[in-house]
Design a protein around this motif. Structure first.
Motif, PDB file in Angstrom:
ATOM      1  N   ASP A 456     -26.159 -21.869-103.492  1.00 35.65           N
ATOM      2  CA  ASP A 456     -25.234 -22.624-104.331  1.00 35.65           C
ATOM      3  C   ASP A 456     -25.987 -23.276-105.466  1.00 35.65           C
ATOM      4  O   ASP A 456     -27.085 -23.783-105.276  1.00 35.65           O
ATOM      5  N   VAL A 457     -25.375 -23.270-106.624  1.00 38.47           N
ATOM      6  CA  VAL A 457     -26.035 -23.859-107.782  1.00 38.47           C
ATOM      7  C   VAL A 457     -25.273 -25.087-108.259  1.00 38.47           C
ATOM      8  O   VAL A 457     -24.060 -25.037-108.461  1.00 38.47           O
ATOM      9  N   ASP A 458     -25.968 -26.201-108.386  1.00 40.50           N
ATOM     10  CA  ASP A 458     -25.400 -27.391-108.999  1.00 40.50           C
ATOM     11  C   ASP A 458     -25.953 -27.536-110.398  1.00 40.50           C
ATOM     12  O   ASP A 458     -27.166 -27.499-110.595  1.00 40.50           O
ATOM     13  N   GLY A 620     -39.614 -17.932 -96.865  1.00 40.12           N
ATOM     14  CA  GLY A 620     -38.416 -18.290 -96.129  1.00 40.12           C
ATOM     15  C   GLY A 620     -38.165 -19.784 -96.042  1.00 40.12           C
ATOM     16  O   GLY A 620     -37.035 -20.224 -95.871  1.00 40.12           O
ATOM     17  N   ASN A 621     -39.233 -20.585 -96.161  1.00 33.70           N
ATOM     18  CA  ASN A 621     -39.084 -22.026 -95.971  1.00 33.70           C
ATOM     19  C   ASN A 621     -38.642 -22.745 -97.250  1.00 33.70           C
ATOM     20  O   ASN A 621     -38.444 -23.946 -97.252  1.00 33.70           O
ATOM     21  N   VAL A 622     -38.518 -21.983 -98.331  1.00 34.82           N
ATOM     22  CA  VAL A 622     -38.061 -22.601 -99.579  1.00 34.82           C
ATOM     23  C   VAL A 622     -36.541 -22.667 -99.562  1.00 34.82           C
ATOM     24  O   VAL A 622     -35.857 -21.652 -99.569  1.00 34.82           O
ATOM     25  N   THR A 623     -35.999 -23.880 -99.538  1.00 32.46           N
ATOM     26  CA  THR A 623     -34.548 -24.018 -99.464  1.00 32.46           C
ATOM     27  C   THR A 623     -33.986 -24.752-100.673  1.00 32.46           C
ATOM     28  O   THR A 623     -32.789 -24.943-100.776  1.00 32.46           O
ATOM     29  N   LEU A 624     -34.882 -25.175-101.569  1.00 33.00           N
ATOM     30  CA  LEU A 624     -34.391 -25.848-102.773  1.00 33.00           C
ATOM     31  C   LEU A 624     -35.197 -25.398-103.976  1.00 33.00           C
ATOM     32  O   LEU A 624     -36.427 -25.358-103.937  1.00 33.00           O
ATOM     33  N   VAL A 625     -34.471 -25.034-105.027  1.00 30.52           N
ATOM     34  CA  VAL A 625     -35.127 -24.714-106.289  1.00 30.52           C
ATOM     35  C   VAL A 625     -34.577 -25.657-107.347  1.00 30.52           C
ATOM     36  O   VAL A 625     -33.363 -25.841-107.442  1.00 30.52           O
ATOM     37  N   GLY A 626     -35.453 -26.300-108.081  1.00 30.13           N
ATOM     38  CA  GLY A 626     -35.013 -27.162-109.171  1.00 30.13           C
ATOM     39  C   GLY A 626     -35.467 -26.597-110.501  1.00 30.13           C
ATOM     40  O   GLY A 626     -36.621 -26.212-110.656  1.00 30.13           O
ATOM     41  N   LYS A 661     -32.717 -19.666 -93.460  1.00 26.55           N
ATOM     42  CA  LYS A 661     -32.204 -20.943 -93.962  1.00 26.55           C
ATOM     43  C   LYS A 661     -31.542 -20.755 -95.322  1.00 26.55           C
ATOM     44  O   LYS A 661     -32.114 -20.145 -96.216  1.00 26.55           O
ATOM     45  N   PRO A 662     -30.334 -21.285 -95.480  1.00 26.83           N
ATOM     46  CA  PRO A 662     -29.650 -21.144 -96.762  1.00 26.83           C
ATOM     47  C   PRO A 662     -30.319 -21.975 -97.853  1.00 26.83           C
ATOM     48  O   PRO A 662     -30.994 -22.956 -97.561  1.00 26.83           O
ATOM     49  N   GLY A 663     -30.133 -21.575 -99.074  1.00 27.99           N
ATOM     50  CA  GLY A 663     -30.803 -22.263-100.171  1.00 27.99           C
ATOM     51  C   GLY A 663     -29.845 -22.937-101.131  1.00 27.99           C
ATOM     52  O   GLY A 663     -28.644 -22.674-101.137  1.00 27.99           O
ATOM     53  N   GLU A 664     -30.417 -23.827-101.929  1.00 22.95           N
ATOM     54  CA  GLU A 664     -29.650 -24.531-102.950  1.00 22.95           C
ATOM     55  C   GLU A 664     -30.457 -24.584-104.229  1.00 22.95           C
ATOM     56  O   GLU A 664     -31.679 -24.595-104.200  1.00 22.95           O
ATOM     57  N   VAL A 665     -29.742 -24.656-105.342  1.00 30.85           N
ATOM     58  CA  VAL A 665     -30.412 -24.713-106.633  1.00 30.85           C
ATOM     59  C   VAL A 665     -29.831 -25.854-107.451  1.00 30.85           C
ATOM     60  O   VAL A 665     -28.616 -26.064-107.445  1.00 30.85           O
ATOM     61  N   VAL A 666     -30.711 -26.619-108.084  1.00 26.76           N
ATOM     62  CA  VAL A 666     -30.250 -27.653-109.004  1.00 26.76           C
ATOM     63  C   VAL A 666     -30.769 -27.310-110.400  1.00 26.76           C
ATOM     64  O   VAL A 666     -31.970 -27.159-110.599  1.00 26.76           O
ATOM     65  N   VAL A 667     -29.844 -27.160-111.329  1.00 25.89           N
ATOM     66  CA  VAL A 667     -30.221 -26.822-112.701  1.00 25.89           C
ATOM     67  C   VAL A 667     -29.941 -28.021-113.599  1.00 25.89           C
ATOM     68  O   VAL A 667     -28.801 -28.477-113.688  1.00 25.89           O
ATOM     69  N   SER A 681     -25.119 -19.601-112.941  1.00 23.93           N
ATOM     70  CA  SER A 681     -24.872 -20.388-111.726  1.00 23.93           C
ATOM     71  C   SER A 681     -23.826 -19.720-110.849  1.00 23.93           C
ATOM     72  O   SER A 681     -23.742 -19.974-109.655  1.00 23.93           O
ATOM     73  N   GLN A 682     -23.014 -18.844-111.454  1.00 24.32           N
ATOM     74  CA  GLN A 682     -22.024 -18.109-110.648  1.00 24.32           C
ATOM     75  C   GLN A 682     -22.490 -16.685-110.335  1.00 24.32           C
ATOM     76  O   GLN A 682     -21.741 -15.901-109.769  1.00 24.32           O
ATOM     77  N   TYR A 683     -23.713 -16.360-110.734  1.00 24.59           N
ATOM     78  CA  TYR A 683     -24.269 -15.021-110.522  1.00 24.59           C
ATOM     79  C   TYR A 683     -23.357 -13.945-111.089  1.00 24.59           C
ATOM     80  O   TYR A 683     -23.194 -12.881-110.520  1.00 24.59           O
TER      81      TYR A 683
END
Ligand code: ATP
Ligand code: ZN
Ligand code: ZN
Length: 803
Positions: A456-458, A620-626, A661-667, A681-683
């Protein structure tokens, strides 16, 4: 054959054709097309490439070839032809095109020397410099302070001469080997004669009764704890023999690669791979675009396609962008194909690269994985060429021979009658447009592996953050989420685009960016004049003091570096451990790999970096991308800015939640409403493609038009303007009305090294005569371009760098 036709190592227009040289008796049969030779050229001895042989020469005085550098031709017949094609395509010199295909170490270096041709003293200041020697480096003369006049007099008198010596830079490495000459029976017989006292000798002979294969001498002596003194008599008596064997430096020799087996393909994967395999089997040429979202298993499709090629006894070239050529990537190929793989990338030393290249030449491998220049791998039976992340602009070489690896791939594949597979989650607009038109076959992977969903992208509007009093580089949401991951022991990737470090102007209140009214491109801030300029057309305007949109005075030009972010991060979240990856921290050999390894081993919570962390990573352990400043690319003075932003955001987001593990993205952005940010953000690639194509059409950009960029530079600004103007006029006159010739315009980097740069941009649909016209221009200015620090004209067909 009596004569060799040689392209000499002197880049100029009249050396684009071969020069004839006689092949001396001793080199008959060795000199053949593709071989490098040393030949006299004027007063010098230089290197050249034999391109053809002939029985006759139209010239009466033909000199002899002095030396031959290759036993196996350095360039195959196909590559010699490809060089010609490249030369026509890019309008660069044939010699440069031949050189670009070879590893650095095979290009000759010259040493300039002074030779004293007499025993007598010279009776000048030069005597003490020679100091009794007959030969010295020209540099010594230059450092000595003796006048050039003196030297010239001596040369005229015929007592001193200037010589150019070719220094061959190849560094083959050899090992001393030992091998039995006598057979087992003879060895046994020989043993009877060896005195019982000579224990060491007996041990050596006994060893070879049972082991018949050659063994490195060092290893043998170690094994039997003996010295070469015991070995020597055996060699003298003809029992054993010693010889030198070429060894290859294997950059991966200390690494164990766990062998992997092919996965059972998913339905999507099998549907995609079928047409590729068929084309391989039927020995046809075709171009495929494999459009697959990040983590959809494109690489597995590549691996299994390559397997088919290997099974058929053919060879495969796999291109990967330099920065994606991570140890992880290499491991996937070495793991599947073991020693059948050669790897070519810039992190290898020159010697290592040469060795990998030789493995290809000697047919010891069937697969090469490498960056751009690996497209010239000297394979002779290519069954497949793959270009991963095909949209990457690093596939275009930006200096000297301006080729695009994609074009070369297609050209080679046509000749070898084999498919090209272009793969990407975010194909270049040009590529996708061709696929839509049916020129390329489109293959799609729409789902991630293992039922993983796209993260998911915020999107965070940084203007609001500012309004609510947050002046840091981190939005409150990003900070909260980082804290959350740290408490769970999960990892974070923070991405900052440093390429955008510069010069566009933005209102910090409303996010307004000043653009050119004619070009739909951010204006570039020129600090000295305090003006904004468009470097496509000639538009310019003063730097505004307030925002034309909202009248705010917080107008700033933009730029933040990773180091600054690291400091800010330290203040904000002191307990976090951070690995910073950028040009500065990865300069040393192996540091790139080490830092990634550390992050993979969970030795840090946050990986902070630039472009180089945007792709290929699979943790695999990366669950957040900023993403810290999504706008920084958006406002580059480049019509591809939106496309690049979309690609990068998609790639970076793809790093999160790749496994269980599911991931999240903050832009974080100042322009959340921009379609490239929103659609990334909507791919939604399709929608992005449609939006972007509308703009490209409206502004006459690729893929609707082709571009040619002609950049002129000279120390004198008036001169540059004048020449560029002349070129513009000439092209306007000669090209059809459908083409647009823009300029003269100052380049974005208007002055480099005290040279002014102006450009002419041509937008065209079809101009079959264009290359000839450009050649006429180059020919016209040839003499001026030969002068040192004189005029320079650079022509870039289908440019990617517009600076
Ligand atoms: N058929 C399959 N069955 C099970 N696992 C698979 C299969 N194909 C690929 N995988 C695994 O799924 C993961 C994602 O695949 P891969 O890295 O090939 O995707 P990709 O499309 O190349 O990704 P990206 O473009 O993001 O680099 C990898 O860990 C890979 O080993
Ligand atoms: Zn504003
Ligand atoms: Zn403009």
């Amino acid at each position: 054959m009596t004569f060799a036709n040689v392209i000499v190592d002197v880049p100029s227009q009249n050396t684009n054709r071969p020069f004839d040289y006689k092949i001396p008796e001793k080199f008959q049969g060795i000199v053949q097309p593709g071989v490098r030779v040393i030949i006299p050229f004027g007063p010098r001895k230089i290197m050249g490439y034999v391109v053809t042989l002939s029985e006759t020469s139209e010239f009466s005085k033909v000199k002899n070839i002095v030396d031959v550098l290759d036993v196996t031709p350095a360039l195959t017949e196909e590559l010699l032809q490809l060089g010609k094609w490249l030369s026509r395509q890019t309008l660069s010199y044939y010699i440069s095109c031949l050189q670009v295909m070879l590893p650095q170490v095979m290009k000759a270096k010259y040493r300039k020397e002074l030779w004293k041709l007499t025993e007598d003293p010279l009776d000048s200041d030069l005597d003490p410099v020679f100091d009794g020697r007959a030969v010295m480096d020209y540099e010594e003369f230059e450092a000595s302070g003796v006048s050039y006049h003196t030297l010239r007099n001596h040369i005229n008198e015929g007592v001193v001469d200037v010589h150019y010596e070719v220094k061959s830079r190849e560094t083959k490495k050899t090992t001393r080997m030992v091998e039995p000459i006598l057979d087992e029976m003879e060895m046994e017989e020989f043993l009877v004669d060896v005195s019982k006292q000579a224990k060491k000798q007996r041990a050596i002979v006994e060893y070879f009764v049972f082991n018949r294969a050659p063994i490195p001498k060092k290893q043998l002596l170690e094994l039997l704890s003996t010295t070469s003194a015991s070995l020597k008599p055996l060699v003298q008596e003809g029992v054993l023999k010693e010889f030198d064997q070429e060894v290859f430096r294997d950059p991966y020799q200390d690494r164990e690669f766990e062998r992997t087996t092919p996965f059972t393909l998913t339905e999507e994967q099998s549907t995609a791979i079928q047409p590729i395999l068929q084309t391989i089997d039927h020995k046809q040429h075709d171009v495929f675009l494999l459009h697959g979202v990040t983590g959809s298993g494109k690489t597995e499709v590549y691996l299994q396609s390559i397997q088919r090629v290997i099974d058929e006894g053919k060879e495969a070239i796999m291109l990967v962008p330099e920065i994606a050529l991570t140890p992880q990537m290499v491991e996937r190929f070495k793991g599947r194909f073991g020693s059948k793989v050669a790897v070519l990338h810039s992190a290898l030393s020159a010697g290592e690269k040469y060795d990998e290249w030789r493995k290809i030449q000697r047919k010891e491998v069937q697969v090469v994985v490498g960056a751009r220049s690996a497209i010239f791998a000297p394979f002779s039976n290519i069954g497949l060429i793959i270009i991963d992340e095909e949209h990457e602009t690093s596939y275009k070489q930006e200096d000297r021979t301006r080729y695009h690896a994609r074009d070369v791939a297609i050209e080679r594949a046509k000749g070898h009658r084999c498919p090209v597979v272009l793969g990407s989650a975010t194909p270049a607009l040009e590529t996708y447009a061709r696929a839509v038109k049916g020129n390329y076959q489109l293959l799609t992977l729409s789902k991630r592996m293992n039922e993983a969903t796209m993260p998911d992208v915020d999107i965070i509007d940084m203007r609001e953050e500012l309004h609510e009093g947050n002046r840091t580089m981190f939005s409150r949401m990003l900070k909260e989420k980082i804290d959350d991951r740290l408490s769970k022991g999960e990892q974070v990737v923070l991405f900052l685009n440093r390429r955008g470090y510069s010069t566009f102007v933005m209102c910090r209140d409303c996010g307004h960016v000043q653009e050119c009214p004619h070009c739909d491109i951010a204006l570039t801030f020129h600090k000295r004049q305090n003006r904004l300029k468009c470097h496509y057309c000639s538009h310019e305007e003063p730097m505004p003091t307030e925002c034309p949109e909202c009248e705010s005075k917080t107008i700033r030009y933009f730029g933040t570096g990773t180091q600054k972010v690291e400091e800010a991060l330290e203040q904000l979240i002191p307990e976090a451990t951070v690995i910073r990856m950028d040009v500065d921290t990865t300069r040393r050999k192996g540091s790139h790999e080490r830092l990634l390894q550390q992050f993979g081993d969970k030795k840090a919570d946050i990986l902070l970096g630039t472009q180089m962390i945007a792709k290929g990573l699979d943790f695999g352990n990366v669950t957040l991308v900023g993403v810290l400043a999504a706008d920084s690319l958006l406002n580059l003075p480049d019509f591809r800015a939106s496309e690049k932003t979309f690609q990068l955001l998609t790639q970076v987001s793809g790093r999160a939640g790749r496994h269980e593990k599911p991931g999240e993205v903050v832009v974080q952005t100042y322009t959340p409403e921009h379609y490239s940010v929103d659609l990334a953000s909507q791919y939604d690639f399709e929608q992005f493609f449609n939006e972007e194509m509308k703009l490209r059409k409206a502004f006459n950009y690729p893929p609707y038009y082709f571009l040619t960029l002609i950049t002129v530079s000279h120390p004198n600004q008036l001169k540059v303007q004048e020449v560029t103007q002349k070129i513009v006029q000439f092209m306007r006159q000669k090209l059809s009305d459908q083409s647009h010739v823009l300029g003269p315009t100052p380049s974005a980097l208007t002055r480099i090294n005290n040279r002014y740069r102006y450009q002419c941009m041509i937008k065209y649909k079809k101009e079959p005569e264009q290359r000839k016209l450009v050649e006429r221009i180059l020919h016209y200015y040839e003499d001026e371009m030969k002068q040192e620090n004189g005029l320079q004209i650079i022509v870039d067909f289908q440019p990617y760098q517009l600076m």
